[in-house]
Design an enzyme around this catalytic site. Structure first.
Site, PDB file in Angstrom:
ATOM      1  N   CYS A  11       0.876  -0.785  -0.455  1.00 30.83           N
ATOM      2  CA  CYS A  11       0.043  -0.129  -0.131  1.00 30.83           C
ATOM      3  C   CYS A  11       0.603   1.600   0.051  1.00 30.83           C
ATOM      4  CB  CYS A  11      -0.998   0.191   1.364  1.00 30.83           C
ATOM      5  SG  CYS A  11       0.081  -0.033   2.658  1.00 30.83           S
TER       6      CYS A  11
ATOM      7  N   HIS B  83       3.668   1.342  10.969  1.00 30.10           N
ATOM      8  CA  HIS B  83       2.092   1.541  12.013  1.00 30.10           C
ATOM      9  C   HIS B  83       2.700   2.855  13.379  1.00 30.10           C
ATOM     10  CE1 HIS B  83       1.721  -2.485  11.127  1.00 30.10           C
ATOM     11  NE2 HIS B  83       2.427  -2.862  11.477  1.00 30.10           N
TER      12      HIS B  83
ATOM     13  N   CYS C 255       2.946   6.376   8.511  1.00 30.05           N
ATOM     14  CA  CYS C 255       1.978   6.485   7.113  1.00 30.05           C
ATOM     15  C   CYS C 255       1.015   7.811   7.748  1.00 30.05           C
ATOM     16  CB  CYS C 255       1.054   5.074   7.045  1.00 30.05           C
ATOM     17  SG  CYS C 255      -0.306   5.109   6.388  1.00 30.05           S
TER      18      CYS C 255
ATOM     19  N   HIS D 226      -2.119  -4.890  18.629  1.00 25.64           N
ATOM     20  CA  HIS D 226      -0.919  -4.890  16.663  1.00 25.64           C
ATOM     21  C   HIS D 226      -0.564  -3.574  17.418  1.00 25.64           C
ATOM     22  CE1 HIS D 226      -0.012  -3.537  13.278  1.00 25.64           C
ATOM     23  NE2 HIS D 226      -0.953  -4.630  12.544  1.00 25.64           N
TER      24      HIS D 226
ATOM     25  N   GLU E 173       0.532  -0.995  15.730  1.00 30.48           N
ATOM     26  CA  GLU E 173      -0.659   0.148  15.371  1.00 30.48           C
ATOM     27  C   GLU E 173      -1.513   0.793  15.969  1.00 30.48           C
ATOM     28  OE1 GLU E 173      -2.809   0.000  11.265  1.00 30.48           O
ATOM     29  OE2 GLU E 173      -3.955   1.322  12.647  1.00 30.48           O
TER      30      GLU E 173
ATOM     31  N   THR F 228      -7.011   0.738  11.253  1.00 28.58           N
ATOM     32  CA  THR F 228      -6.753   1.520   9.616  1.00 28.58           C
ATOM     33  C   THR F 228      -6.820  -0.020   8.897  1.00 28.58           C
ATOM     34  OG1 THR F 228      -4.802   1.061   9.403  1.00 28.58           O
ATOM     35  CG2 THR F 228      -5.655   3.499   9.835  1.00 28.58           C
TER      36      THR F 228
ATOM     37  N   SER G 125       1.201 -10.943   9.364  1.00 24.00           N
ATOM     38  CA  SER G 125       0.265  -9.241   9.007  1.00 24.00           C
ATOM     39  C   SER G 125      -1.935  -9.369   8.619  1.00 24.00           C
ATOM     40  CB  SER G 125       0.368  -9.626   7.177  1.00 24.00           C
ATOM     41  OG  SER G 125      -0.511  -8.514   6.471  1.00 24.00           O
TER      42      SER G 125
ATOM     43  N   ASN H 265      -3.152  -7.360   8.050  1.00 21.84           N
ATOM     44  CA  ASN H 265      -4.376  -7.274   7.009  1.00 21.84           C
ATOM     45  C   ASN H 265      -4.267  -8.450   5.284  1.00 21.84           C
ATOM     46  OD1 ASN H 265      -2.769  -6.082   4.409  1.00 21.84           O
ATOM     47  ND2 ASN H 265      -1.616  -5.426   6.359  1.00 21.84           N
TER      48      ASN H 265
ATOM     49  N   SER I  95       1.644  -5.030   2.669  1.00 23.77           N
ATOM     50  CA  SER I  95       3.348  -5.448   3.143  1.00 23.77           C
ATOM     51  C   SER I  95       4.193  -7.238   1.684  1.00 23.77           C
ATOM     52  CB  SER I  95       3.061  -5.862   4.386  1.00 23.77           C
ATOM     53  OG  SER I  95       2.417  -6.788   5.368  1.00 23.77           O
TER      54      SER I  95
HETATM   55  S1  SF4 Z   1      -2.838   0.370   5.271  1.00 16.87           S
HETATM   56 FE1  SF4 Z   1      -1.760   1.150   6.810  1.00 16.87          FE
HETATM   57  S2  SF4 Z   1       0.320   1.378   5.662  1.00 16.87           S
HETATM   58 FE2  SF4 Z   1      -0.769   1.242   4.605  1.00 16.87          FE
HETATM   59  S3  SF4 Z   1      -1.744   2.819   3.603  1.00 16.87           S
HETATM   60 FE3  SF4 Z   1      -3.414   1.845   5.183  1.00 16.87          FE
HETATM   61  S4  SF4 Z   1      -3.386   3.107   7.177  1.00 16.87           S
HETATM   62 FE4  SF4 Z   1      -0.798   3.408   5.956  1.00 16.87          FE
END
Ligand code: SF4
Length: 288
Positions: A12, A75, A97, A125, A127, A164, A221, A223, A265
């Site tokens: 990302c 994070h 970020c 986590h 973040e 996020t 990870s 996400n 990632s």
């Molecule tokens: S996933 Fe996390 S690091 Fe990637 S753009 Fe979204 S907030 Fe930013």
């Protein structure tokens, strides 16, 4: 066999930015200087290894490690950790970020205005730990299931914020439940980032239209694991792999179409290797 890679698969914006900042810093570093990242730069062991090959190592203990420059990953870090780093006089490269920074600022402002904070996410986590550190002590709750709402202080003004990378529908549901039980003012912050929303939407569409779905990314990870859960709920033939080496030929027997998505990632070169291995497996199956 048709193989479709989701356009948003892989790094990302925030991760790309952090990795580029680390590579740039590694190039500019004098041979005598020690450059560390605070925790692995991203949740992907292959990328972490490639940075180590360039001399960029990760530390978790800022008191015991010796370094001249420290890079804060996407994070972010806890507010108090940032203060400690500043007091050490080391050079700080802040690759937090901007979406995470925005969440930190929202919480800071809401806390200063007397709101009790509910953060929807995984309390372990990094973040979440960085963002929630901007709330006031003992005036927040991190939840990751509807049942946790029984611990919400209903007599308080409440601000709700999300990790996020949260599942959009899950967050909507939690917000709905909070609004139902709250007795005072409720403020909702929309902090699921655009990259996460795009990735989840594309993966849902892809999973609905293919026979097999492959999700590529680190097993640690968050996400990537969320993407895997979202795809699996739609397409039971969903498999999560970290690299091409875990792919199994039997997954693709009788499949006419395969979808590939990847966590925020996961670098492009790993996605390409996965794609190539699936193509090779198909060729080998045809030859037999
Ligand atoms: S996933 Fe996390 S690091 Fe990637 S753009 Fe979204 S907030 Fe930013």
């Amino acid at each position: 066999m048709k193989i479709i890679v989701a356009p948003s698969a892989g790094f990302c914006f925030g991760v790309k930015r952090a990795v580029n900042m680390a590579l740039e810093a590694a190039e500019q570093c004098k041979p005598s200087e020690i450059l560390n990242t605070l925790g692995p730069i991203i949740h992907n062991p292959q990328v972490v290894k490639s940075l180590e090959d360039k001399g960029v190592f990760s530390t978790d203990d800022i008191d015991k490690s010796r370094f001249d420059t420290i890079l804060i990953r996407s994070h972010g870090v806890k507010a108090e950790t940032m203060e400690t780093l500043k007091s050490k006089g080391v050079k700080i490269i802040d690759a937090t970020c901007p979406f995470v920074k925005k969440a930190q600022n929202y919480i800071n402002t809401a806390a200063l205005n007397g709101y009790f904070i509910i953060m929807v996410g995984d309390k372990n986590h990094p973040e979440v730990q960085s963002v929630i550190s901007f709330a006031q002590k003992d005036r927040f709750l991190v939840i990751n299931k509807v049942e946790d709402l029984k611990n919400v202080p209903l007599s308080e003004k409440i601000a709700v914020i999300s990790q996020t990378t949260q599942d959009v529908n899950f967050y909507k549901n939690i917000v709905y439940e909070i609004k139902k039980i709250a007795k005072e003012d409720v403020v909702i912050f929309e902090t699921i980032c655009d990259a996460t929303i795009d990735k989840q939407e594309e993966s849902k569409v892809l999973a609905s239209n293919v026979d097999v779905m492959i999700v590529v990314g680190g097993y640690n990870s968050a996400n990537t694991n969320k993407l895997q859960n979202i795809c699996k709920a739609i397409q039971p033939n969903t498999y999560h792999v970290e690299t091409e080496n875990e792919l199994k030929a039997e997954w693709f027997v009788n499949a006419k179409s395969v979808g590939i998505t990847a966590g925020a990632s996961t670098p492009d070169w790993i996605i390409e290797k996965v794609l190539k291995k699936i193509q090779d497996m198909e060729e080998n199956a045809v030859k037999r």
